[in-house]
Design an enzyme around this catalytic site. Sequence first.
Site: not given
Ligand code: ADP
Length: 329
Positions: A18, A79, A110, A133, A135, A137, A179
């Site tokens: 995000g 993503r 995260d 982020t 949020d 969080d 959320r």
């Molecule tokens: P944020 O970083 O804001 O929490 P996301 O949860 O969408 O956003 O994670 C961003 C990107 O990080 C994902 O699209 C994916 O490519 C990578 N990612 C998320 N979780 C994992 C994981 N468990 N292992 C490897 N890559 C991950």
Amino acid sequence: MAQFSQKIKRIGVFTSGGDAPGMNAAIRAVVRVGIAQNLEVYGIQNGYVGMIENKIHPLQLRDMANIIQRGGTILKTGRSSEFMKAEGRTKAAQNLKAAQIDALVCIGGDGSFRGAHALWEEHQIPVVGVPGTIDNDIYGSDKTIGFDTAVNTALEAIDRIRDTAASHDRLFIVEVMGRNSGFIASHVGLAGGAEEIFTPEGNTTVEKAIDRIKEAIGRGKTSSILITAEGQKPGRAYDLADAIRKKSGMDAKVCILGHQQRGGSPTAADRILASRMGAAAVDSLLKGYCDIMIGTEGERLVQVPLDLVTKNEKKSQLDLLSLASILAT
Ligand code: ADP
């Protein structure tokens, strides 16, 4: 906290997941501190998507001109489902090695940090995370980049809504982002004088909200604002309005603030936080520390292992909800 011994000459920086206002200030700090320390700094476009598609380009001091005040991220974010698989991460690691990138700064949430942790574990690419982020969080950091801006954006909207709510003696339900966490809702609710705040962690109910509004009307209050964090999809405020109408006959206007909370010029607090965190990330890499996130504990910057960050949940402050409830009488 992991350590590595190889000398680094070239680092990569990317934004992932995000977007949040202040990410540009963090990129700027990484690039300018890196160059000041005689490193070469490369930007990776669209997060892990660009890492896999080899969108990796050198960044210069001048590329950072005029971006500290801009929301969003000049490197764009992304993503990547491919990166979730080991083969995707191998492809990304091969591209990084071919571009002679020795270490990375990952600005994201995260999910992005889980990916960063995997890059270190599976391919020994040193990564330091910077929490970006709206949020707030992220476990291990009191504050994340973008939170202050999002709260202030929502607060400005709520102040405007209060003007019209007061003029028409109306009940408003304002839906803010968050959320899975009530940080934005609880901060905005307290700062905006909301009568009731609905968050994923809180325990208020429609019945309690109705009772409070009725009590307030009994004391001569003519308008009220309820704040709710969004549900699994935006629109929870409409469900609340329906429930209030059915249970009490009271009519509530709904306002969903939505994505405007993600954009806009970052506040001074977010620019300063992002600048300090970006600089500290480069500094940590130069000292040979990795697999960590730069967080805050009060005003102090701290280094937190990524494993701890991603395996723990940060709880929002329920005391803010009870204080808001006492103050909005
Ligand atoms: P944020 O970083 O804001 O929490 P996301 O949860 O969408 O956003 O994670 C961003 C990107 O990080 C994902 O699209 C994916 O490519 C990578 N990612 C998320 N979780 C994992 C994981 N468990 N292992 C490897 N890559 C991950």
